[in-house]
Every structure is written in C-alpha cells, then in structure tokens.
Motif scaffolding. Structure first.
Motif, PDB file in Angstrom:
ATOM      1  N   THR A 495       0.821  -1.205   0.000  1.00  0.00           N
ATOM      2  CA  THR A 495       0.000   0.000   0.000  1.00  0.00           C
ATOM      3  C   THR A 495       0.854   1.253   0.000  1.00  0.00           C
ATOM      4  N   SER A 496       1.995   1.224   0.717  1.00  0.00           N
ATOM      5  CA  SER A 496       2.815   2.434   0.717  1.00  0.00           C
ATOM      6  C   SER A 496       3.436   2.664  -0.649  1.00  0.00           C
ATOM      7  N   ILE A 497       3.820   1.567  -1.306  1.00  0.00           N
ATOM      8  CA  ILE A 497       4.390   1.751  -2.645  1.00  0.00           C
ATOM      9  C   ILE A 497       3.354   2.351  -3.571  1.00  0.00           C
ATOM     10  N   GLN A 498       2.118   1.893  -3.457  1.00  0.00           N
ATOM     11  CA  GLN A 498       1.087   2.453  -4.328  1.00  0.00           C
ATOM     12  C   GLN A 498       0.919   3.940  -4.085  1.00  0.00           C
ATOM     13  N   GLU A 499       0.882   4.322  -2.826  1.00  0.00           N
ATOM     14  CA  GLU A 499       0.731   5.732  -2.484  1.00  0.00           C
ATOM     15  C   GLU A 499       1.889   6.544  -3.052  1.00  0.00           C
ATOM     16  N   LEU A 500       3.108   6.047  -2.814  1.00  0.00           N
ATOM     17  CA  LEU A 500       4.273   6.783  -3.275  1.00  0.00           C
ATOM     18  C   LEU A 500       4.274   6.909  -4.789  1.00  0.00           C
ATOM     19  N   LEU A 501       3.996   5.800  -5.450  1.00  0.00           N
ATOM     20  CA  LEU A 501       4.050   5.838  -6.908  1.00  0.00           C
ATOM     21  C   LEU A 501       2.985   6.764  -7.467  1.00  0.00           C
ATOM     22  N   LYS A 502       1.839   6.786  -6.824  1.00  0.00           N
ATOM     23  CA  LYS A 502       0.783   7.689  -7.273  1.00  0.00           C
ATOM     24  C   LYS A 502       1.276   9.131  -7.264  1.00  0.00           C
ATOM     25  N   HIS A 503       1.847   9.514  -6.127  1.00  0.00           N
ATOM     26  CA  HIS A 503       2.328  10.893  -6.029  1.00  0.00           C
ATOM     27  C   HIS A 503       3.508  11.127  -6.959  1.00  0.00           C
ATOM     28  N   PHE A 504       4.360  10.108  -7.094  1.00  0.00           N
ATOM     29  CA  PHE A 504       5.547  10.264  -7.919  1.00  0.00           C
ATOM     30  C   PHE A 504       5.166  10.512  -9.371  1.00  0.00           C
ATOM     31  N   TRP A 505       4.364   9.622  -9.923  1.00  0.00           N
ATOM     32  CA  TRP A 505       4.061   9.756 -11.341  1.00  0.00           C
ATOM     33  C   TRP A 505       3.215  10.984 -11.629  1.00  0.00           C
TER      34      TRP A 505
END
Lengths: 585, 289
Positions: A495-505
């Motif tokens: 879940t944290s990776i999803q959150e981070l990637l969302k903001h990143f991209w």
C-alpha cells in the motif's frame, strides 16, 4: 541561501535618523534587533504578511533604503550601509515573498470541521493511519498532498445523516375519556398542541368546524369545551342522549354526527380503485356506511330508529382512521403553536391534493385506456409478434476470424507436428481402426498391471506433492501460508508503494521547484522501501523464499521503473543546466 | 476471476458428457503405443464402468471432428446390451460425414484443431434440457478428452461456453491426450472448478480415467484430486488471435487488441488518438548543441 544577516538601520519614516541594529532574514520571517537594548524596536514579522517592497534608486538617493510594506499604513524602512547590501536583501526579500505566498496558498485555512473529519477517518481506518504516520510524519509527503487524493473519503464522511423527523404518535389519547373527579361532578381534560394536531388530522369535520366557528362564534376555549363534552357523551355510549343533546345545541351536533368529510373521501377512494384488479371493489368496501363495518356483531341486531342513525359511532372507525393518518405521516410540520394556523395548514394541504387530482385529467384518460386494454381476452386476440430490433453484428467473419491459417503460420513456439498422412488418408486410417475394433472387441486386459501401478504412483505423488506445496485448496493464496508478520509487512509495503508511486508519477513533468523537492523526497522513501523489501526476501525461510520473491517481484519492478525514470530525468536536467550559459539551477 | 465452487450434491448420481477428439490428423500423428483403437477400447471400458457405478448414471458422448460435431451415444436412449456396438456404429457414420465436409481448398497446417467450441456448446445445450426436465435429475459434468491444439480462432467461442458453464455450475474436466498443454482447457477447468490432467503414461489412460474422472461431484468434496500448478490466463487478441498480456481494450465491448486500431471490429465504436509519451514535452535542444 536560507538566511541573511546584515547590519541595517531601522527607520520609521524616511526622515528618521534610524536605529542601528541587525536585520536577519529567513525564508519565513525577518527580525530586527537594535544594538542598543534600551530601544524597544524589536521586530519579528512573517513574510506572509509582507505585501510588497520598495527600494530607493541607486544613483538618485543618498541612502540605500528598503521599504517593506505590510498594509497601506504600516511599513518598515531599513537603511543599509552599502547599495550592494541592499541589493542582496532586496533579492532575498523578493524570493521570500514568493516562497511564502506559495506556501500561504497551500496552507489553506483548514476548518476545524475538516480537521475533525480527517481525524475521524484516521481513527476508523488503521491502514490509512499507518500510511499517514509513515509519510506525513516522516516528512515525505505534505499533509495537503496526502489528503488531496482522498477528497472522496472526506466528502462521504461530512454529509451527516439527515435529521430524522419526529413522526406521529400512535396512541389515541384524545379519544380517552377525560379524567373525572370521583367526588365532584367536574371533569378535567388536557389539551396539548400535539393532540390538537392529531385531532385535526384525523377528524376533518372538527377541523372544518374550528375554522368556521372560531373566532366568529366562540372562543377557542369554548370550542374545545364543546368538543370534550361531545367526547364525554360518546364515551357513555348512550346514543339516545347524544341525539337529545345534539337537538339542543347545534354546534355540539357537529361533533356528535359522523364525519361527513371523511365519508366523502372514502367515496372518492372507492371510485379511484382500479377495476382491473381482480378483487371486486364495490360499494361494500365503503365500510364506513355499513353498520358494524361489515362485521357480524350482535349489537347490530337491535333496530334503531332512523333519527338516531347519524349519531352512531364505532370504535373501529376511529382506529382505522387513526392508523391511516399515522401511516401517512406528518404532512405539516407541527412547529406552529397557533391552533388556527395548524388547522389552516392541514386544510390547505388537503385542498392542494384534491386540486392536483382534479386538474390531472390525463390520469383519468390513462386509466380508461388501461382498463380497456386489460379487459381484452387474450385468447381471442390475434397473435402479436414481439417487436424486434435488428441484430447488429459487424461482419461476423471479422469477429470469428478467418485468418486462422495465417496465424498458425505466425504462431511461434508451437511445435508443428507434421501429420504423416494427408487428410484423406488420415480419415481412412480412422475408419479402419474403428472397424478393427468392432471386429476385435475390447482389449483384455484393458490396462496392464505394471502400467496401472505406475499411474497410481505418479498420481499419488503428484497429489501429495501439490497438497504439501499449495495446500488443500488450490485457490488459496500464498500470502496466507506465510507467517503473519511477514504478511503484514508485505501488505503494508504494497500500500505504501502504491501511495508513493501515485504521487511520484503525478508530479511529472516537473515544472516547479516544489514538485522537484517532492520528487526528491519520494525517491528517498522509495529507496528505503526497496531496501526493506530486499531485506524481507533475504530473511524469509528457505521454503517460502521462491514464492515470496515471486510476490515481491512486481513491487520491485515498479520501483525500478520509477527510479529509472527519475534518473533519466535527472540526467536530462543536469545536461540542460550545464548547457545554459548563466548556470541557472 | 474467482472460480465458482461446485454445489453440494446430496446424491452421487451423475450425468457425464464426454467430448472425444476425433481429429484424424491428430490421431495419425500419435505414437503406435497409443493409437486410436487402443484409446477407444480404454474409453469404452471407462464408459461401462461409469454406468456400473450407479443405476441412474447417464452418459452422453459427443464426437469433436475437424469440420463438425455430433452426438454419438446417449445411454438413456439405447439398449443396455449393445452399448459398444451402437457407439461404434454411430462413430463410423460420423467420420464419414465429417470427411464429406472437407473443403478441398482449405490447407490445414500441422495437426489442425478440432471444433471444441462446437461440442462444448452442444453439451451445454443438452445439459440445459436436462435442467428443465424437473428437479430430479442427475448432476451433470463435462469431460473433455482432447488432443488437438488450441485453435486460436475459437478463443472467443470457447470462452463464452466456459462462462455459461460457470453460470450453470457445470464443471468441465479436461484430460489432455495430446503432446502439449491446452491453455483453453486449463482455463476452463480452473474457472468452472473441474479437474485438469495431462497424463504421463497414455497407455494407462483407463487407470487415469477411473481414478480421477469417474468421481462424481458429491464425492469430490472429500477426495483429493490432482491440481495443476499454474494456469496460463493470458488472453488472445481479437485481431490476430495471438496470446498477449498487454494490449488495448475497447471500452464499449471489452474486445482485446494487440495494436492500436481506428475502430473496434466487434462493436464498431471509433477510438480516439493514442496517448503519446510525454517525452515530446522536453523540447529538443536545437539551439544548444
């Protein structure tokens, strides 16, 4: 540079000689401390409040002045020793003002309601809370960014439940015999606005009477006195007495007679009943007019004289009416205290209903149409074909594909087993084998024992092996076989990776410096998680290692892609900045 | 897609629909140890043993040919004494008919693929008829004895039959007697809750059939049957029928394409422009070379 400290003199106006001191500025605020502590000119102002700045021209004026305006009236003037100092400060102030205005834009005034909602959400959802702690407290994401993607959650929470309206009571207190004092001949009764509302709703004749009698003929108190008198008489169930009283007092008669308005309404309802229903609706349904409501009761045997008829009342009538009203609900808000207005409101709502129905002539026509349609006898009708919509499949050959031959040529990796015979020969051999078996019969034994035992062994091994590996249920997930700590960690990382990637991209392409900082922070967090995942892979027990690495692989791939993109972008930026002559970072 | 769990049957009466592959090109390419006659004899003994398990059991055999499919045997219609004879007779007639339907212009590559979609649909229609015959009916299941390759042109039709089998809760068991695993049958068995098996020793096929595929649905709840390790879930694209794992999907009818098209070939809706990558945003450094 994040901080600037310069010697300056603070002047309250241009003519002022100025208080010497030290001016120190950071991105958020500037402060001035005078050299002489006796002067009370300590300043500490946030750049948020600074609206603008002015400075004196280099060639024209003698002094290097910098004027920072807060409002129209308030401004701070600083005098510097050299113009170069002043230039530096001026640039710094400009940067600080833009910086703080950006931040001010972001620092929305979060209302306390919004805060509460956020806190509530965090308390309810522990996963969200973990993410929040990890990122916002860990300074990877800003609070606003975190909540920006979750607007839907916040909105859903904020729409509170609509206030429920209080419904009608289901008890019929107004029909109760008023309390009588056993000793004296007095009878007392209480009347509350609630009861008044109920009475008006249930007995339209009383409401009508109220509207017409009060205040012309009698006061409200008299009106209610008469009403209760009527109730009292009725409660004695003495019909003859009722008739006698009614003959004496005309107004009382209104209360004693049966409710004419209700009767009218009932008749209307009967007319509107849909005859296409299979029940026979006839005059017998107008039960208000039938003695005893169609129920066989002993009391109806005694014949009453005609003059007493109108004064009969039955309890069932009242109960039915009460039930109907309660089910209908509150049509008028009983906030009004004034009895008259309640009566008028109820009367007007009823008349609105009637008017609507009367004006709706179409409804009647529709009903007639429907009736005629449904009374048709189906057997005698001609068969009607159901309406057809043309089937619309675009060229079916496209859909079912006639390129099979071509694709078979192109399909890689499928070993082409060449048939030894052409198709007609193949068919012939098939026919031959069928006739052969017809003549020969089934083979005996069907299967040789050695082969059979080999098969058994293979099957048993296969089944027990896969059971050991994958568990009884083939659709069970691998995650469940792992120890719960590992499972929790993996899910949290996911879940944290999803959150981070969302903001990143979403931050690409990078246009402002804040986005740039954000991306840097995100990249830092992503590398941390990457290392943690590698750690997990290494630390897990050997029997699970393969499955865990399979699970972890997509996460690592996603992170790799993001980091690669970041690095490519960095390279491009550095290449670009190297080429620009003024080295603008 | 979550596969459906089979219903809990209180009874162990079964209706077994067997789809046998009679693709002559396939059979002519198998090894001599497992030729068509050997297969047939093992298969017939298997049918007899199914009918022995329970008096009320029923078996229906459908032959999957190269150009057509047909019912070969129905145990509720024929006389008990002459099962094998009637079956073989019908089979021979079917092969004759199938041969007549060969289109001389079609050149078939390799082993060709038999019409699995057709026989699956026929089996499902028969099962629907049984469902409507009343509440007292044997519990149906489908067994595919298949050897030919997957015909990519039948992907859509086969997937449709698989989904309708899933809806009616009919498990599809697969016994692959060919040389390669069949992706369609793997998906079919996974989605409908059946058993997929590719036997290693084909001359012991009878043993496999009686051990694994003769089990009725009620007993399966407490028997351990072999499970495949993995299922190839990749879809085929609708334009070339290649298996792909990343592609374009029409948002109206959900058809899958491997490359960008102007309009969908199934429903005819027009597509917009594809999203080009944002690398164009960084203007090429023309002046700063």
């Amino acid at each position: 540079m994040t901080q600037l400290i310069k010697r300056a003199k603070y002047k309250s106006s241009v003519k002022d000689p100025g208080v010497p001191g030290i001016l120190s500025m950071t991105m958020e605020r500037f402060s001035f401390t005078p050299n002489d502590p006796s002067f009370s000119n300590n300043l500490n102002v946030e750049f948020r409040h600074v609206k603008g700045h002015k400075s004196s021209k280099e060639g024209v004026s003698k002094f290097a002045l910098l004027n920072l305006t807060i409002t129209d009236k308030v401004s701070y003037i600083f005098q510097f020793d050299t113009f170069a100092d002043r230039e530096l400060c001026r640039d710094f102030v400009a940067k600080a003002i833009t910086f703080s205005s950006e931040h001010q834009h972001k620092d929305e005034q979060i209302s306390s309601a919004e805060m509460n909602r956020r806190i509530k959400l965090l308390q309810e959802d522990s996963e969200l809370q973990k993410l929040h702690k990890q990122f916002v407290m860990g300074n990877v994401l800003l609070e606003t960014e975190f909540w920006a993607t979750r607007k839907k959650l916040l909105d859903a929470n904020s729409s509170g439940k609509a206030k429920q309206r209080v419904g009608l009571k289901s008890d019929m207190t107004f029909n109760v015999k008023p309390a009588s004092d056993g000793q004296s001949n007095r009878v007392t009764f209480n009347l509350t606005p609630e009861m008044i509302h109920q009475i008006f709703a249930e007995k339209p004749a009383v409401r009508q009477a109220y509207l017409s009698f009060v205040p012309r003929k009698m006061t409200e108190k008299e009106f209610w006195t008469k009403y209760w008198k009527a109730q009292f008489i009725h409660s004695n169930k003495n019909i003859v007495a009722a008739a006698a009283e009614a003959a004496e007092d005309e107004d009382l008669a209104v209360f004693l007679k049966q409710d004419a308005i209700l009767a009218n309404e009932a008749r209307h309802k009967i007319r509107k009943v849909d005859p296409t229903l299979d029940m026979e609706a006839d005059e017998g349904d107008d039960y208000t007019h039938i003695p005893g409501h169609g129920l066989a009761t002993e009391n109806s045997k005694d014949e009453l004289e005609a003059q007493y008829e109108p004064f009969k009342r039955s309890f069932l009538q009242d109960i039915n009416r009460h039930a109907a009203v309660v089910l209908e609900g509150r049509t008028v808000d009983a906030e009004t205290v004034d009895t008259r207005s309640v009566a008028e409101a109820l009367a007007s709502s009823k008349s609105v209903e009637l008017a609507k129905e009367a004006s709706d002539g179409n409804v009647h026509q529709e009903r007639l149409d429907r009736i005629t349609r449904m009374t048709e006898i189906e057997d005698l009708q001609a068969s009607r074909d159901p309406p057809l919509a043309p089937l619309c499949i675009k060229d079916p050959r496209d859909y079912f594909d006639s390129q099979q031959v071509n694709t078979l040529n192109q399909l890689p990796g499928i070993r082409q087993v060449k048939p030894r015979l052409s198709s007609s020969e193949a068919y012939d051999s098939l026919k031959v084998s069928i006739s052969e078996i017809r003549s020969v019969g089934l083979s005996d034994p069907t299967v040789s024992p050695e082969v059979a035992s080999k098969v058994f062994n293979e099957l048993t091994q296969n089944i027990s092996h896969s059971k050991y590996q994958l568990g009884k249920n083939p659709h069970e997930s691998i995650l469940d076989t792992l120890p719960s700590i590992t499972k929790e960690e993996l899910l949290l990382h996911w879940t944290s990776i999803q959150e981070l990637l969302k903001h990143f991209w979403s931050s690409y392409p990078i246009t402002t410096s804040s986005l740039y900082n954000k991306v840097n922070r995100l990249k830092g967090a992503m590398s941390e998680i990457y290392n943690k995942l590698q750690e997990i892979k290494r630390s897990v027990q050997s029997e699970y290692r393969h499955q865990v690495s399979l699970l972890v692989q997509p996460m690592l791939q996603a992170l790799d892609a993001a980091v690669a993109h970041y690095e490519v972008d960095q390279q491009k930026r550095s290449a670009k900045s190297a080429e620009r002559p003024n080295g603008y970072a | 897609m979550t596969p459906v769990s089979s219903k809990q049957y209180a009874d162990d009466v079964s209706l077994l629909m067997v789809l046998i592959d009679t693709n002559p090109l396939f059979w002519s390419s198998t090894a001599t140890s497992f030729s068509f006659p050997k297969f047939l004899s093992q298969f017939l003994s298997f049918l007899n043993s199914i009918l022995l398990l329970n008096q009320l059991n029923q078996v229906v055999v459908i032959a999957t040919g190269l150009n057509s499919c047909d019912y070969i045997y129905d145990s509720s219609l024929s006389h008990t004494n002459q099962r094998a004879e009637t079956l073989l007779q019908k089979l021979e007639e079917f092969v004759y008919k199938d041969e007549k339907l060969i289109n001389k212009n079609d050149s078939v590559n390799g082993v060709g693929s038999s019409l699995l979609s057709g026989s699956l649909s026929m089996a499902l229609c028969y099962i629907q008829r049984v469902f409507r015959s009343g509440s007292l009916h044997p519990q149906p299941r489908i067994l595919c004895l298949h050897g030919s390759q997957d015909g990519p042109g039948q992907y859509v039709a086969i997937m449709n039959s698989i989904f309708s089998a899933q809806r009616s809760m009919v498990p599809i068991d697969s016994c692959v007697i060919g040389s390669q695993n069949s992706a369609f049958l793997q998906q079919a068995s996974y989605i409908t809750g059946g058993v997929y098996l590719k036997p290693q020793y084909l001359d012991g096929l009878f043993q496999y059939l009686t051990t694994v595929f003769a089990t009725d649905l009620h007993s399966r709840s407490f028997l351990q049957l072999p499970k495949p390790v993995g299922v190839d879930f990749r879809a085929s694209c609708f334009c070339h029928k290649n298996t792909i794992d990343m592609g374009y999907i029409c948002s109206v009818c959900l058809s899958i394409f491997c490359k960008h098209h102007q309009k969908c070939s199934t429903c005819g809706s027009a597509f917009g422009q594809p999203q080009t990558s944002n690398l164009k945003r960084k203007a090429p450094d023309n002046g700063n070379d």
